[in-house]
Design an enzyme around this catalytic site. Structure first.
Site, PDB file in Angstrom:
ATOM      1  N   LYS A 203       0.834  -1.207   0.000  1.00 11.32           N
ATOM      2  CA  LYS A 203       0.000   0.000   0.000  1.00 11.32           C
ATOM      3  C   LYS A 203       0.869   1.258   0.000  1.00 11.32           C
ATOM      4  O   LYS A 203       0.564   2.236  -0.676  1.00 11.32           O
ATOM      5  CB  LYS A 203      -0.921  -0.021   1.225  1.00 11.32           C
ATOM      6  CG  LYS A 203      -1.931  -1.177   1.171  1.00 11.32           C
ATOM      7  CD  LYS A 203      -2.593  -1.375   2.509  1.00 11.32           C
ATOM      8  CE  LYS A 203      -3.586  -2.515   2.483  1.00 11.32           C
ATOM      9  NZ  LYS A 203      -4.012  -2.945   3.812  1.00 11.32           N
ATOM     10  N   GLY A 300     -12.338  -5.026   5.666  1.00 15.27           N
ATOM     11  CA  GLY A 300     -13.699  -5.468   5.962  1.00 15.27           C
ATOM     12  C   GLY A 300     -14.572  -5.424   4.730  1.00 15.27           C
ATOM     13  O   GLY A 300     -14.263  -4.774   3.739  1.00 15.27           O
TER      14      GLY A 300
END
Ligand code: HSE
Length: 434
Positions: A203, A300
């Site tokens: 990332k 999530g």
């Protein structure tokens, strides 16, 4: 206008979330995008019990989606490097736009993928690849476009942050928390990616490229994990006024760019030191804006789907050649603005802090409680300190549960009419923001 047809490859945590969000918010999404976004096909080998796919076409072969002439946008949510790369390159070759949440793919093969996408004139969107639901790529790429970015630092792995938080707050063991993170669908298929900082380095590589305008260079990122952190270090850091966070740092210096992921002591009073659980946060420092902070769920089902769907809306807007259908001034297409009314303050709902200057008599509290209960106002806490009695008056402080403002207005009027209440009642609204 005809809806844009989307094919979802992978119906796991993020794929399932994407399907559900597209379905649940279909009408609102179409109002923003200027046309509907329809899932025409899903490739998955296992049904997702959290998704009601109804009559949507399902295949076990991801290449059915990529080769389906009906599909405009391929959503790659299978993860991993090799097959995902093959899938995305094939989609691009077939002239399809791509939306992906795959940080490993972008960090490692992004240069090649983007070159191919430019050649074929298609879009590859990857907002969900960094920090789950936080639109940090958009913020850096668009919102901060006027800045020379100096540095950025982020908690960009939810699993690692969840582990560190639970260890610090509850004294739980590393293994125990990791197992829970896996069960909640936060962890990577190979959880060493989370704990060794590889996921964060993927990332960070992406963020650094966007911040500094450099090619993706994952192989040059320095990576140190959290597995060797002990509770003793966590506690010593705390005693020194610090918190240990697993941080990704990218900094521009005259000599070059620092690109590093490692456990880091941060002063405990910094906002970012208080980012806990699976939450992520990225600080970006630009020469014009100074430091900015972006915070939200970093992993999530639906938080990540939120970013995937935002990319789908972006691509859909770009595909809709009518210039009125580009990013609309008020985010929704002008003809789709709704007439949903703005509420007057009396119809708004909040909890309330009330301070009542009451006579120090028996039965006053009972009168206050009666007035509130007659109006359906539930008291959360109440406080009265005898030591504060002055001129026979004592402040009665109470906090209510949430209630429509009109009822509090009525209650305050009734309280102020009591002989035993002096002065105006002080009212301050309470928001938990949780
Ligand atoms: N395993 C990742 C995390 C998922 O925990 O942050 C989101 O990229």
């Amino acid at each position: 206008m005809k809806p844009v047809k989307v094919g979802i490859c992978g119906l796991g945590t993020v794929g399932g979330g994407t399907f559900n969000v597209l379905k649940r918010n279909a009408e609102e999404i179409a109002r923003r995008a200027g046309r509907g976004i329809e899932v025409a096909q899903i490739a998955t080998r296992h049904p997702n019990p959290k998704c009601d796919t109804g009559t949507t076409a399902i295949t076990a072969d991801i290449f059915d989606v990529v080769n389906n002439p009906e599909i405009d946008i391929v959503v790659e949510l299978i993860g991993g490097y090799t097959l995902a790369k093959e899938l995305v390159l094939k989609a691009i070759e077939n002239g399809k736009h791509v939306v992906t949440a795959n940080k490993a793919l972008i960090a490692v093969h992004g240069n090649e993928i983007f070159a191919k996408a430019c050649e074929k004139g298609v879009i590859v969107a990857f907002e969900a690849s960094v920090a789950g639901g936080i639109p940090v790529i958009k913020a850096i790429r668009e919102g901060l476009a006027g800045n020379r970015i100096n540095w950025l630092a982020g908690i960009i792995n939810g699993t690692g942050n969840f582990i560190l938080t639970e260890m610090r707050e509850k004294g739980r063991t590393f293994e125990d928390v990791l197992k829970e993170a896996q069960e909640l669908g936060y962890a990577e298929a190979d959880p060493t990616f989370d704990v060794e900082g590889i996921d964060a380095a993927h990332k960070l590589t992406i963020l650094a490229s966007i911040a500094f305008g450099i090619p993706l260079q994952f192989d040059k990122a320095y990576t140190e994990g959290i597995a060797r952190l002990t509770t003793a270090d966590v506690n010593y850091a705390e005693a020194l006024g610090y918190r240990i966070k697993h941080l990704g740092v990218a900094r521009r210096t005259d000599a070059g760019i620092e690109l590093r992921v490692h456990p880091t002591l941060i002063p405990a009073d910094r906002l970012i030191a208080n980012v806990n659980g699976v939450m992520n946060a990225v600080m970006v420092n630009g020469d014009a804006v100074g430091s900015t902070l972006y915070y939200g769920a970093g992993a999530g089902m639906e938080p990540t789907a939120s970013a995937v769907v935002a990319d789908l809306v972006d691509v859909t807007r770009a595909l809709t050649t009518d210039p009125n259908n580009r990013v609309p001034h008020l985010a929704f297409q002008p003809e789709s603005l709704s007439d949903h009314p703005i509420l007057p303050i009396s119809a708004c709902e909040s909890a309330y802090y009330l301070r009542i200057q009451a006579k120090d008599h028996p039965g006053v509290l009972a009168q206050v409680a009666t007035i509130l209960s007659e109006r359906g106002i539930n008291i959360e806490s109440i406080m009265q300190k005898e030591a504060e009695v002055q001129d026979g008056l004592v402040p009665v402080i109470l906090v209510t549960h949430r209630v429509v403002e009109q009822r509090i207005d009525d209650a305050i009027a009734a309280l102020e009419a009591l002989d035993d209440v002096a002065d105006k009642v002080v009212r301050i609204r309470v928001e938990q923001l949780n």
